[in-house]
Design a protein around this motif. Structure first.
Motif, mmCIF file in Angstrom:
data_model
loop_
_atom_site.group_PDB
_atom_site.id
_atom_site.type_symbol
_atom_site.label_atom_id
_atom_site.label_comp_id
_atom_site.label_asym_id
_atom_site.label_seq_id
_atom_site.Cartn_x
_atom_site.Cartn_y
_atom_site.Cartn_z
ATOM 1 N N UNK A 134 0.367 -1.498 0.196
ATOM 2 C CA UNK A 134 -0.293 0.121 0.124
ATOM 3 C C UNK A 134 1.235 1.466 0.620
ATOM 4 N N UNK A 135 2.010 1.133 0.582
ATOM 5 C CA UNK A 135 3.116 2.093 1.000
ATOM 6 C C UNK A 135 2.764 2.599 -0.588
ATOM 7 N N UNK A 136 3.657 1.731 -1.617
ATOM 8 C CA UNK A 136 4.197 2.036 -3.381
ATOM 9 C C UNK A 136 2.669 2.935 -3.494
ATOM 10 N N UNK A 137 1.215 2.888 -3.946
ATOM 11 C CA UNK A 137 0.023 3.034 -4.270
ATOM 12 C C UNK A 137 0.388 4.504 -3.127
ATOM 13 N N UNK A 138 0.261 4.352 -2.222
ATOM 14 C CA UNK A 138 0.692 5.745 -1.306
ATOM 15 C C UNK A 138 1.334 6.987 -2.273
ATOM 16 N N UNK A 139 2.470 6.264 -2.218
ATOM 17 C CA UNK A 139 3.745 7.051 -2.549
ATOM 18 C C UNK A 139 3.662 7.218 -4.547
ATOM 19 N N UNK A 140 2.734 7.169 -4.568
ATOM 20 C CA UNK A 140 2.635 7.427 -6.905
ATOM 21 C C UNK A 140 1.549 8.157 -6.409
ATOM 22 N N UNK A 432 11.305 -0.571 -4.200
ATOM 23 C CA UNK A 432 12.593 0.686 -4.359
ATOM 24 C C UNK A 432 12.694 0.188 -5.795
ATOM 25 N N UNK A 433 13.114 -1.006 -4.772
ATOM 26 C CA UNK A 433 14.623 -1.656 -5.003
ATOM 27 C C UNK A 433 14.784 -2.291 -6.074
ATOM 28 N N UNK A 434 13.313 -3.085 -7.235
ATOM 29 C CA UNK A 434 13.371 -3.127 -8.729
ATOM 30 C C UNK A 434 14.038 -2.103 -9.046
ATOM 31 N N UNK A 435 13.138 -0.357 -9.441
ATOM 32 C CA UNK A 435 13.066 0.157 -10.080
ATOM 33 C C UNK A 435 14.693 0.495 -9.990
ATOM 34 N N UNK A 436 15.526 0.239 -8.740
ATOM 35 C CA UNK A 436 17.387 0.091 -8.763
ATOM 36 C C UNK A 436 17.510 -0.397 -9.123
ATOM 37 N N UNK A 437 17.217 -1.915 -8.915
ATOM 38 C CA UNK A 437 17.853 -3.089 -9.260
ATOM 39 C C UNK A 437 18.637 -3.185 -10.798
ATOM 40 N N UNK A 438 19.905 -3.506 -10.049
ATOM 41 C CA UNK A 438 20.988 -3.918 -11.069
ATOM 42 C C UNK A 438 21.759 -4.747 -11.295
#
Length: 464
Positions: A134-140, A432-438
């Motif tokens: 839910x926190x991810x949706x709230x941030x968006x 967030x980790x997924x978006x910055x994953x390398x």
């Protein structure tokens, strides 16, 4: 025509070709006959100009064009007869073409390598997963609200989230540097639009204040003259403005075009983020799977394919740099006339190797896709659209786009084939980790790029 095929080295072959004099003479006469209808010379009727005169008019271009046409024609004949599958483009080396003499030329080409795939059961790979919270949706949703924020002038020290109207001028070694100054510039503190040192230095300033802010540019900054350098920015604050976010309610949702209110807005955002998660996880898993197989197999890679891929990467880089400049009123990206192709050979080699590995997996595992599978794949891509069937119909009408989607579907099936057979260890990531994953390979490339950059800096210092 006679020819002889010789194996030169590794994947390289050479074909020595001889085309008989009679064939060349007939080809020259036929070409002259065609050209004579288009040539007008004073004193000659159309189509009645002597061959010798036409040869003089056309000059060396006549023989050069015939040489190219004959080589191309005979190349295709040999490829078809010998069932040759050339990697990349062949090199054609002609001897001078002379009327009534045999014409000799060479075809130099590379063959595709034979690839022995590793046992997938012996390969360990990461199995990436991500679950939306839910926190991810709230941030968006908050980011959307920030786009519609209203700003009011305030008479207090600035803080994170405020918007400033200011002038600034940057100095390197007490001298102003190009692109480092602006007047009446708007900066929102916390957006990350400017260098961290400058952004942090803007906190706590009031309207009418000036300040000198020490700013160290990042080592990987785009301009070599500023990368890693210590500078000073003089700033003059004209206004401090506080942001006010709109309430997250049905009225705001309707302002965004969501007629069914805030609940529908939240469900729409949730669906979009889940789609983004799926796409990113699939992309990462593809890179992991193909890198894992590629790292466990060695074979000769055709140089011709590497050069073609490197040229493509080079063109992409130059086009990107031009586009970046076109987007800015002041050019901030220095676009060179050319970039040495050697800069792209390493990445090109990796890409070609993975491409050949994927090609071999598909071949050995006899993978393919049906029209039904591709159609369903397109429906999944178009799930966010109001009418997925119309989305499918669009691709059905365009064969080239449908073929590309079919290739992507087959690629996904190849990824799944690798994952199903390898030893998987699950790695759970936050959004967030997924978006910055390398991946490990990406981390290695970044480290290598940083090392090359530092070395180039040292070389430049030594030259000075």
């Amino acid at each position: 025509m006679s020819y002889k095929i010789e194996h030169v080295e590794k994947l390289k072959y050479e074909i020595s070709v001889t085309v008989e004099a009679d064939y060349i003479s007939q080809y020259i006469d036929s070409t002259i006959k065609k050209e004579s209808a288009n040539i007008k010379l004073k004193g000659f009727r159309p189509g009645k100009i002597p061959n010798q005169v036409i040869k003089q008019v056309l000059g060396k271009d006549l023989y050069r064009n015939i040489s190219a046409e004959v080589m191309r024609e005979k190349l295709f004949e040999i490829i078809e007869k010998e069932k040759i599958n050339m990697a990349g483009y062949p090199e054609l080396k002609p001897e001078p073409l002379v009327d009534k003499q045999d014409f000799n030329f060479k075809i130099i080409y590379e063959d595709y390598p034979e690839i022995e795939l590793p046992d997938f059961n012996s390969i360990d790979i990461e199995d990436i997963s991500c679950e939306l919270i839910k926190e991810d949706v709230d941030d968006a949703l908050n980011k959307i609200r920030e786009q519609y924020a209203k700003f009011e002038k305030v008479d207090r020290p600035s803080k994170k989230g405020d918007r400033l109207l200011l002038d600034f001028k940057g100095f390197l070694d007490d001298e102003p540097f190009e692109g480092g100054a602006a007047e009446n510039q708007t900066i929102k503190i916390g957006d990350g639009a400017v260098i961290p040192d400058l952004e942090n230095g803007l906190i706590g300033l009031k309207k009418g204040e000036t300040k000198k802010i020490p700013v160290k540019f990042p080592d990987n900054y785009g301009s070599e003259k500023l990368a890693g350098k210590d500078t000073v920015f003089e700033v003059n604050i004209h206004e401090v403005e506080e942001s006010s976010l709109p309430e997250l309610n049905d009225e705001f949702a309707q302002q965004l075009g969501i007629k069914d209110g805030v609940e529908k807005l939240e469900s729409t955002i949730t669906m979009q983020i889940n789609r983004e998660i799926t796409n990113n996880v699939n992309r990462i898993k593809k890179d992991i799977a193909f890198d894992a197989v590629s790292n466990n197999v060695e074979f000769d890679i055709p140089d011709s394919l590497i050069k073609i891929e490197a040229q493509g990467l080079k063109d992409q880089m130059l086009n990107w740099m031009k586009q970046q400049n076109a987007k800015r009123s002041q050019a901030s990206v220095n676009v060179p006339k050319d970039i040495p192709i050697d800069s792209f050979l390493s990445e090109a080699k990796d890409r070609v190797k993975i491409g050949l590995v994927v090609r071999e997996i598909i071949k050995q595992k006899e993978l393919s896709t049906t029209e039904q599978e591709v159609d369903e794949y397109i429906r999944e891509i178009g799930a966010d659209y109001e009418d997925p069937e119309m989305f499918l119909e669009h691709y059905k009408k365009n064969q080239e786009e449908y073929r590309k989607i079919s290739d992507a579907c087959l690629e996904d099936k190849t990824v799944n084939t690798v994952y199903d057979a390898c030893n998987k260890s699950e790695t759970k990531l936050s959004y967030k980790e997924l978006l910055g994953y390398k991946s490990k390979k990406q981390q290695e490339k970044l480290a290598e790029a940083k090392k090359d950059y530092e070395q180039s800096e040292k070389n430049e210092e030594n030259e000075q």
